[in-house]
Scaffold this active site. Structure first.
Site, PDB file in Angstrom:
ATOM      1  N   ASP A 194     -72.387  46.384 -23.232  1.00 40.01           N
ATOM      2  CA  ASP A 194     -71.615  47.567 -23.579  1.00 40.01           C
ATOM      3  C   ASP A 194     -70.652  47.938 -22.451  1.00 40.01           C
ATOM      4  O   ASP A 194     -70.993  47.816 -21.275  1.00 40.01           O
ATOM      5  CB  ASP A 194     -72.598  48.718 -23.837  1.00 40.01           C
ATOM      6  CG  ASP A 194     -71.907  49.995 -24.253  1.00 40.01           C
ATOM      7  OD1 ASP A 194     -71.310  50.004 -25.347  1.00 40.01           O
ATOM      8  OD2 ASP A 194     -71.970  50.982 -23.501  1.00 40.01           O
ATOM      9  N   GLU A 210     -68.098  43.648 -24.630  1.00 37.41           N
ATOM     10  CA  GLU A 210     -67.205  44.593 -25.284  1.00 37.41           C
ATOM     11  C   GLU A 210     -66.092  44.949 -24.309  1.00 37.41           C
ATOM     12  O   GLU A 210     -66.304  45.712 -23.373  1.00 37.41           O
ATOM     13  CB  GLU A 210     -67.972  45.859 -25.695  1.00 37.41           C
ATOM     14  CG  GLU A 210     -67.060  46.881 -26.377  1.00 37.41           C
ATOM     15  CD  GLU A 210     -67.637  48.299 -26.368  1.00 37.41           C
ATOM     16  OE1 GLU A 210     -67.331  49.049 -27.309  1.00 37.41           O
ATOM     17  OE2 GLU A 210     -68.358  48.655 -25.417  1.00 37.41           O
TER      18      GLU A 210
END
Length: 522
Positions: free
Chosen positions: A233, A270
């Site tokens: 993330d 990401e």
């Protein structure tokens, strides 16, 4: 035509025919071509997926009971959104990096899930949130109350009397953002840095002790628990935006450390940014999400015009390949941070089906968001794009979660899976057909991409080819039947490999009904 040599071959062809597709050469569909990480991955928000104990919250045992469904659908891996203990429903603010949230089950439940997934050749990727922790994490609580805490250096601090640092963003380098990322510590003259919000204080990767702690966390999940990879993330925000080289180097460092415990480690990052910003991350994160492609597919199907979709996709892929020839292009339509694809196309089933067909025939290693395969809808705020999966009619559904009241997928708004399985024209069967088509094709899994311009408005045309197979892919994005005259250089593509409506093929022309796909083989 050769006879199929196995029951699996017969069933493969039968399933595709049931869905309304035409596959003359069943034998060509009988052998699985894709191998993860080049296969399809299915993203799950555990809280909404499947409830095993009736408490209304999705859990690990519920997921375990659905592994056969996932296998049958054609996915080769699952990406599980955060499962660590956390005070929030989404769990992107972790309070224990070594635990499982009690709502979801236990560490033993998760190990059993991984074991059962591996039995079915399904890999397991878990969300790893290391850009920040929760403000309720014991590290932060101790660091906040004690300037001499051993965890003080795990976070980024500045004093209220240092406005220049606050303006710049972080003491370790100028950040393009302003003071909104600094948060006052109650009852103190100190501020701490949290890029996303005050409940998520950033971890300080300039601290050698913190870096070693992160390596320890990674080693635990790979070696002690047995996961196959991490979805990372906020991978772009480990260091401030104006220290991109430090970000790039960190992921190389992290990957090398993880390879010591799992030589086949899979890391997908990401990095939500244009291709030129994304590219350098591929040295440490060989798989990155392709946000550009998802937007481009949605635009193309909404406008019923392919435009530069295929040419731009090739351009981006070529750029990435120059950075890392082994990169994995993690393509997708939408994910847990975006309006669901069915809502992005205003509920138009034909356009949603065409988006799926494009995703699964263009190059990439696709990710599917849970519920996409039954046409679930959802628009921001985030809770409404993470609504409960519909397994069956409400009266019969023993696994549907009830932790929230759905706005877009309540009873009667979307056909549940059980009903769609009985309908050969359903979204479910469309997904399953194209998943199988892709998984069993060398060209669609591994082939290079050649964009084509056949001067036909509403048509997306391209060739996918490798040493084993060459396919001409034609998608009609419009509602009208299109007649396409094939130029001489494509005359060799005269064998129908796949069609999902009543297309007609002659020696020099192809008639393609609205919102349908024809694939020709050389």
């Amino acid at each position: 035509m050769k006879k199929p040599n196995s029951f699996r071959s017969i069933m493969a062809g039968a399933l595709l025919l049931l869905s309304g597709a035409t596959i003359p050469n069943v034998q060509a569909q009988s052998v699985q071509a894709s191998q993860w990480p080049r296969g399809v991955t299915y993203e799950i928000f555990v809280q909404s997926f499947a409830d095993s104990n009736g408490d209304g919250i999705g859990d690990i045992k519920g997921m375990t009971s659905k592994l056969d469904y996932l296998k049958n659908l054609g996915v080769e891996a699952v990406w599980l959104m955060p499962m660590n203990p956390s005070p929030s429903y989404h769990k992107y603010d972790v309070t224990d990096y070594y635990g499982i949230h009690p709502d979801y089950g236990t560490l033993e439940d998760f190990k059993a899930f991984i074991k059962e997934a591996h039995k079915r050749n399904i890999k397991v990727v878990m969300d790893m949130v290391i850009n920040h922790s929760s403000s309720k994490h014991p590290w932060f609580l101790d660091a906040a109350k004690n300037e001499n805490s051993p965890y003080r250096d795990y976070y980024v601090w500045t004093h209220k009397n240092d406005p220049q640092t606050q303006k710049e963003g972080r003491p370790t380098g100028a950040d393009s953002d302003n003071t909104q990322h600094w948060h006052k510590l109650e009852g103190s003259d100190w501020l701490y840095y949290g890029y996303f919000y005050g409940g998520m204080p950033d971890l300080n990767f300039d601290s050698p002790k913190l870096r070693e702690e992160v390596f320890k966390i990674g080693r635990f999940w790979f070696s002690e628990v047995g996961v196959d990879g991490f979805r990372l993330d906020a991978a772009r925000h480990i260091f401030p935006d104006e220290r991109p080289t430090d970000n790039h180097n960190w992921w190389v460092y992290f990957r090398n450390e993880m390879k010591k415990v799992n030589k086949d480690v899979y890391l997908v990052g990401e990095v939500w940014a244009p291709a030129e910003v994304v590219g350098p991350y591929l040295k440490g994160l060989p798989a990155l999400f392709n946000f550009d492609m998802g937007y481009a597919i949605t635009k193309a199907v909404n406008e019923e015009e392919a435009g530069d979709l295929v040419a731009n996709h090739k351009k981006i892929r070529d750029f990435y390949q120059n950075v890392n020839p082994e990169y994995v292009d993690a393509t997708f339509l939408t994910n847990h941070d975006q309006n669901r694809i069915m809502s992005a196309v205003n509920g138009d089933v034909n356009k949603a089906k065409m988006a799926t067909a494009l995703l699964l025939t263009l190059p990439g290693s696709p990710y599917l968001y849970y519920g996409e395969e039954i046409g679930m809808k959802g628009m921001k705020p985030d809770e409404n794009i993470r609504e409960p999966f519909l397994w069956d009619a409400k009266a019969k559904d023993k696994n549907r979660t009830t932790w929230m009241q759905p706005k877009y997928n309540a009873e009667g708004m979307v056909k549940p899976l059980a009903a769609q399985m009985k309908d050969k024209n359903s979204m479910y069967h469309h997904y399953k057909t194209f998943l199988q088509l892709r998984n069993n094709s060398q060209a669609l899994t591994y082939g290079e991409l050649e964009p084509l311009n056949l001067n036909t408005k509403g048509l997306s045309a391209f060739v996918r080819a490798n040493e084993q197979q060459s396919l001409l892919v034609l998608h009609n994005l419009s509602k009208e039947t299109l007649t396409v005259n094939l130029p001489q250089n494509l005359a060799g593509y005269d064998d129908i490999y796949f069609k999902n409506k009543g297309a007609k093929v002659s020696k020099s022309a192809v008639s393609i009904p609205g919102y349908s796909t024809v694939i020709l083989k050389k």
